[in-house]
Structure formats: structure tokens, C-alpha cells
Design an enzyme around this catalytic site. Structure first.
Site, PDB file in Angstrom:
ATOM      1  N   CYS A 255      64.437  64.867 -42.162  1.00  0.00           N
ATOM      2  CA  CYS A 255      65.345  65.921 -41.706  1.00  0.00           C
ATOM      3  C   CYS A 255      66.633  65.354 -41.105  1.00  0.00           C
ATOM      4  CB  CYS A 255      64.646  66.824 -40.701  1.00  0.00           C
ATOM      5  SG  CYS A 255      63.294  67.755 -41.434  1.00  0.00           S
TER       6      CYS A 255
ATOM      7  N   HIS B  53      69.765  70.341 -36.149  1.00  0.00           N
ATOM      8  CA  HIS B  53      68.811  70.513 -37.244  1.00  0.00           C
ATOM      9  C   HIS B  53      67.992  71.765 -36.946  1.00  0.00           C
ATOM     10  CE1 HIS B  53      65.699  70.021 -40.102  1.00  0.00           C
ATOM     11  NE2 HIS B  53      64.798  69.633 -39.226  1.00  0.00           N
TER      12      HIS B  53
ATOM     13  N   ASN C 276      63.349  75.821 -42.161  1.00  0.00           N
ATOM     14  CA  ASN C 276      63.719  74.400 -42.138  1.00  0.00           C
ATOM     15  C   ASN C 276      63.919  73.914 -43.579  1.00  0.00           C
ATOM     16  OD1 ASN C 276      63.907  71.642 -41.926  1.00  0.00           O
ATOM     17  ND2 ASN C 276      62.133  71.397 -40.587  1.00  0.00           N
TER      18      ASN C 276
HETATM   19  N1  COA Z   1      50.289  81.823 -37.729  1.00  0.00           N
HETATM   20  C1  COA Z   1      49.463  82.189 -36.746  1.00  0.00           C
HETATM   21  N2  COA Z   1      48.867  81.306 -35.917  1.00  0.00           N
HETATM   22  C2  COA Z   1      49.118  80.013 -36.115  1.00  0.00           C
HETATM   23  C3  COA Z   1      49.981  79.562 -37.138  1.00  0.00           C
HETATM   24  C4  COA Z   1      50.570  80.528 -37.968  1.00  0.00           C
HETATM   25  N3  COA Z   1      51.412  80.199 -38.968  1.00  0.00           N
HETATM   26  N4  COA Z   1      50.042  78.215 -37.081  1.00  0.00           N
HETATM   27  C5  COA Z   1      49.268  77.824 -36.059  1.00  0.00           C
HETATM   28  N5  COA Z   1      48.707  78.916 -35.475  1.00  0.00           N
HETATM   29  C6  COA Z   1      47.810  78.973 -34.345  1.00  0.00           C
HETATM   30  C7  COA Z   1      47.077  77.656 -34.117  1.00  0.00           C
HETATM   31  O1  COA Z   1      45.909  77.585 -34.907  1.00  0.00           O
HETATM   32  C8  COA Z   1      46.767  77.724 -32.650  1.00  0.00           C
HETATM   33  O2  COA Z   1      45.659  78.547 -32.428  1.00  0.00           O
HETATM   34  P1  COA Z   1      44.540  78.148 -31.342  1.00  0.00           P
HETATM   35  O3  COA Z   1      45.292  78.158 -30.033  1.00  0.00           O
HETATM   36  O4  COA Z   1      43.545  79.240 -31.482  1.00  0.00           O
HETATM   37  O5  COA Z   1      44.074  76.785 -31.736  1.00  0.00           O
HETATM   38  C9  COA Z   1      47.984  78.438 -32.068  1.00  0.00           C
HETATM   39  O6  COA Z   1      48.570  79.165 -33.149  1.00  0.00           O
HETATM   40  C10 COA Z   1      48.997  77.506 -31.497  1.00  0.00           C
HETATM   41  O7  COA Z   1      49.223  76.449 -32.427  1.00  0.00           O
HETATM   42  P2  COA Z   1      50.199  75.270 -32.170  1.00  0.00           P
HETATM   43  O8  COA Z   1      50.145  74.303 -33.292  1.00  0.00           O
HETATM   44  O9  COA Z   1      49.966  74.773 -30.782  1.00  0.00           O
HETATM   45  O10 COA Z   1      51.570  76.070 -32.213  1.00  0.00           O
HETATM   46  P3  COA Z   1      52.986  75.586 -31.785  1.00  0.00           P
HETATM   47  O11 COA Z   1      53.498  76.457 -30.732  1.00  0.00           O
HETATM   48  O12 COA Z   1      53.042  74.103 -31.558  1.00  0.00           O
HETATM   49  O13 COA Z   1      53.825  75.925 -33.081  1.00  0.00           O
HETATM   50  C11 COA Z   1      54.831  74.774 -34.923  1.00  0.00           C
HETATM   51  C12 COA Z   1      53.535  75.254 -34.296  1.00  0.00           C
HETATM   52  C13 COA Z   1      54.489  74.010 -36.200  1.00  0.00           C
HETATM   53  C14 COA Z   1      55.691  75.979 -35.252  1.00  0.00           C
HETATM   54  C15 COA Z   1      55.560  73.864 -33.913  1.00  0.00           C
HETATM   55  O14 COA Z   1      54.673  72.921 -33.395  1.00  0.00           O
HETATM   56  C16 COA Z   1      56.737  73.149 -34.497  1.00  0.00           C
HETATM   57  O15 COA Z   1      57.735  73.763 -34.836  1.00  0.00           O
HETATM   58  N6  COA Z   1      56.686  71.802 -34.564  1.00  0.00           N
HETATM   59  C17 COA Z   1      57.783  70.959 -34.986  1.00  0.00           C
HETATM   60  C18 COA Z   1      58.174  71.255 -36.377  1.00  0.00           C
HETATM   61  C19 COA Z   1      59.247  70.400 -36.879  1.00  0.00           C
HETATM   62  O16 COA Z   1      60.203  70.184 -36.200  1.00  0.00           O
HETATM   63  N7  COA Z   1      59.051  69.939 -38.101  1.00  0.00           N
HETATM   64  C20 COA Z   1      59.977  69.272 -38.938  1.00  0.00           C
HETATM   65  C21 COA Z   1      60.344  67.944 -38.531  1.00  0.00           C
HETATM   66  S1  COA Z   1      61.903  68.015 -37.958  1.00  0.00           S
END
Ligand code: COA
Length: 328
Positions: A112, A253, A283
Site C-alpha cells: 500500500c 493511504h 482500500n
Molecule cells: N463483519 C462483521 N464482523 C466482523 C467482520 C466483518 N466483516 N470482521 C471481523 N468481525 C468480527 C470479528 O470476528 C470479531 O468478533 P469477536 O469479537 O466475536 O471475535 C470482531 O468483529 C472484532 O474483530 P477485529 O478483527 O478485532 O476488528 P477490528 O476492529 O480490528 O477491525 C479490520 C478489523 C480488518 C477492519 C481492522 O483491523 C483494520 O482495518 N486493520 C488494518 C487494515 C489495513 O490497514 N490493511 C491494509 C494494509 S495498509
């Protein structure tokens, strides 16, 4: 000698994948996606087309308005993690289709952060006086490496492209003023596509194990992304005698609205100072920054002499910032 941005273009496929559409594919819902990521929809490229199609559309938007023609281009750098094919580079396809007969070029994989890496790289060829111009593109067809059964990743990514034309200028106070780039392999285990390379060439087995799809430990990537984008942005501002209040625009980004908000808060920016379009595109990996920059330029947001800071984080981990003084 400075490298200045003199032209911008972008392309986003017409087909949209909305949060409601995703509700039919995986166990998710519109509210969760909006609250946790800020994304409402993403664009998806036709299956029969490759990343170069979007990159070309973005590049052609530049040449429709520029005094520079494709035949005059000396260097093409395409930042992408989804080239049309492993060999040759998608930059070759772009060169051929544009008829850019005087150039050389290559694909650059910086995740990214790819566009930020590419812009910094191209600027050096121009600042040394070696080349008069360069076409720098960020484009990714993420839909070809996303598993639409994995709710951890499929809600985040989309397809798109953005491009800039860099030219030489003798004005020393405008253009690309500074950059700071980083790479740390600590990120390999948290964000990757393990299949299809020389270590795990594509086989029935790698496909069955879904190794050709993006794997992401979202929580860990989130933490590193906030830390990396904050520190690199602060470093570039500080060493140029600037702080958040001097910035006209931050173009971050677009990975997650909560990451963008955390960076904006650390730099003490107002909402008006931050360019955000993640709601519409998700993204798009190497495309997010040039797509957002071109769109904002089209909306006449930037004025000559505006301070603009680009900041990105991605697979590797990679992270970096480019500081620009707007020149057109
Ligand atoms: N829909 C509903 N629930 C979801 C879900 C979805 N699409 N994805 C995950 N969950 C659930 C998980 O299973 C978890 O449930 P639990 O608490 O019962 O275990 C809960 O939601 C929280 O999950 P978590 O992974 O802690 O969520 P988060 O707040 O970290 O958000 C991302 C997840 C991926 C959106 C976030 O971590 C993120 O944006 N990360 C960085 C991404 C990024 O920058 N990527 C590119 C590189 S630059």
C-alpha cells in the site's frame, strides 16, 4: 532542480460492490463495515481485464490535458501488487498501449506504500537532471486476490488506479520537497499472499489451501499502520520546520477511516485538512493516494504553494511520506 506534479488522472471501475452485496456473501452487515472501516462500497473491475487497463485509463486522463505526449515520456513506474501477469511487467503493457517509445520502466511492489515509494524513486531521476519527466502510476485489482468467503479481508479492498505526471522544474521551492521511506520484514507474517511465488509456486495444493488470496491479521496491521504513519508524517514535517497546522492537506493511504482519524488526531489536523474518499472506494492498495489526489485536484481543492503531505503504510511492512509544495 525539482520534480513537480504537472498532471493527474484516475480511474475507478463502474461496477460497485456495496456493503449490502457483501451481506449476501459473508456473515457481516452494513453497520459493522461502516463503523469499523468507514467503507460503504468499492469498485470491482471486469474479470476479463487486468490492472493495466485501469492504469492506462488513469494515464490517458493525464494526456488528454497535458502538453506532454506519451512519446515524450522517459520513465514509467507502476506501483502494484497485482500486475497483469508475473512476467513481463504491467509497465510493459502500459508502454506498448500508450506508444511511449522513448521510455523504460518497471513495476514496483511496495504494498500500500507503493505509490509513495514510486513517486520518491521517480523524483530522484528528475532531480539529478537525468530525465525530464516520468509517469508514476498506482493501480491494483485487489478483487483478483481477495477471498470473498473471508470477512476479515473482503469488506476492505477494492479496485482502482491513479496516476501523476512528474516533470522537471528549475523553481527550487515547489514540487517534491522531501520524503522518508521505511521497510521492516516484521510484517511478513501479518499481511501476505503466500502462494504463486518462487517459494510456493501455484499448484493444486496451494490453490486448495487458498494461498493465492490475501491473508491479514487486521488488528496487528492496524496498530503498526497507526504507529508508522504517525511517526513518518511527524518526522517529515519536523525536519522541514513544519507542523500539522502548516499543512493544507494530508492525503493518507485509505485503509481504514479509524487509522486516518488516529493519524489526523496525532498531527492535530482539522477534518478540512484531510482528504478522505474511502467510503466510495475502500482500500485500493497502491491506488488510494493518487486516486484521492487526482479526485481532489479535479475538485479544485489544491492551490499553488499549498503544503500537501502523502502518508502510507502497507505490506512488508512498508511505510513512508512525501512532502509536496503544490506547483500548478
Ligand atoms: N463483519 C462483521 N464482523 C466482523 C467482520 C466483518 N466483516 N470482521 C471481523 N468481525 C468480527 C470479528 O470476528 C470479531 O468478533 P469477536 O469479537 O466475536 O471475535 C470482531 O468483529 C472484532 O474483530 P477485529 O478483527 O478485532 O476488528 P477490528 O476492529 O480490528 O477491525 C479490520 C478489523 C480488518 C477492519 C481492522 O483491523 C483494520 O482495518 N486493520 C488494518 C487494515 C489495513 O490497514 N490493511 C491494509 C494494509 S495498509
Amino acid at each position: 532542480m525539482r520534480a513537480i506534479i504537472t498532471g493527474l488522472g484516475h480511474y475507478s471501475p463502474e461496477e460497485k460492490l456495496t456493503n449490502k452485496d457483501l451481506e449476501k456473501l459473508v456473515d457481516t452487515n452494513d453497520e459493522w463495515i461502516r463503523v469499523r472501516t468507514g467503507i460503504a462500497e468499492r469498485s470491482i473491475l471486469d474479470k476479463a481485464k487486468g490492472t493495466s487497463y485501469m492504469a492506462l485509463r488513469a494515464a490517458r486522463m493525464i494526456f488528454e490535458q497535458s502538453a506532454v505526449s506519451p512519446e515524450e515520456i522517459e520513465l514509467i513506474i507502476l506501483a502494484t501488487i497485482t500486475p497483469d501477469m508475473p512476467v513481463p511487467s504491467a509497465a510493459s503493457v502500459i508502454q506498448k498501449e500508450l506508444g511511449a517509445h522513448r521510455c523504460w520502466g518497471f513495476d514496483l511492489n511496495g504494498g500500500c506504500t507503493g505509490f509513495v515509494y514510486a513517486l520518491a524513486t521517480a523524483s530522484q531521476f528528475i532531480e539529478t537532471g537525468r530525465y525530464k519527466n516520468a509517469l508514476v502510476i498506482g493501480a491494483d485489482k485487489m478483487s483478483c486476490i481477495i477471498n470473498y468467503e473471508d470477512r476479515n479481508t473482503c469488506v476492505i479492498f477494492g479496485d482502482g488506479a491513479g496516476a501523476v505526471l512528474l516533470e522537471q522544474s528549475t523553481e527550487s521551492d515547489r514540487g517534491i520537497i522531501d520524503f522518508d521511506l521505511h521497510l521492516d520484514g516484521i510484517g511478513i507474517e501479518y499481511l501476505n499472499v503466500l502462494g504463486g511465488g518462487s517459494l510456493h509456486p501455484a499448484t493444486m495444493d496451494t490453490v486448495q489451501q487458498k494461498m493465492h488470496y490475501v491473508y491479514q491479521d487486521g488488528k496487528t496491521v492496524f496498530k503498526y499502520a497507526v504507529k508508522g504513519m504517525c511517526s513518518v508524517s511527524e518526522e517529515v514535517l519536523k525536519r522541514n520546520g513544519l507542523s500539522g497546522k502548516d499543512l493544507n492537506y494530508l492525503i493518507p493511504h485509505q485503509a481504514n477511516l479509524r487509522i486516518i482519524d488516529a493519524v489526523a488526531k496525532k498531527l492535530r489536523l482539522t477534518p478540512e485538512q484531510v482528504i478522505i474518499n474511502i467510503e466510495k472506494y475502500g482500500n485500493t492498495t497502491a491506488a488510494t493516494i493518487p486516486l484521492a489526489m487526482s479526485e481532489a485536484h479535479q475538485q479544485h481543492k489544491f492551490k499553488k504553494d499549498d503544503w500537501v503531505l502523502l502518508s502510507a503504510f502497507g505490506a512488508g511492512f512498508t511505510w513512508g511520506s512525501v512532502l509536496l509544495k503544490w506547483a500548478i
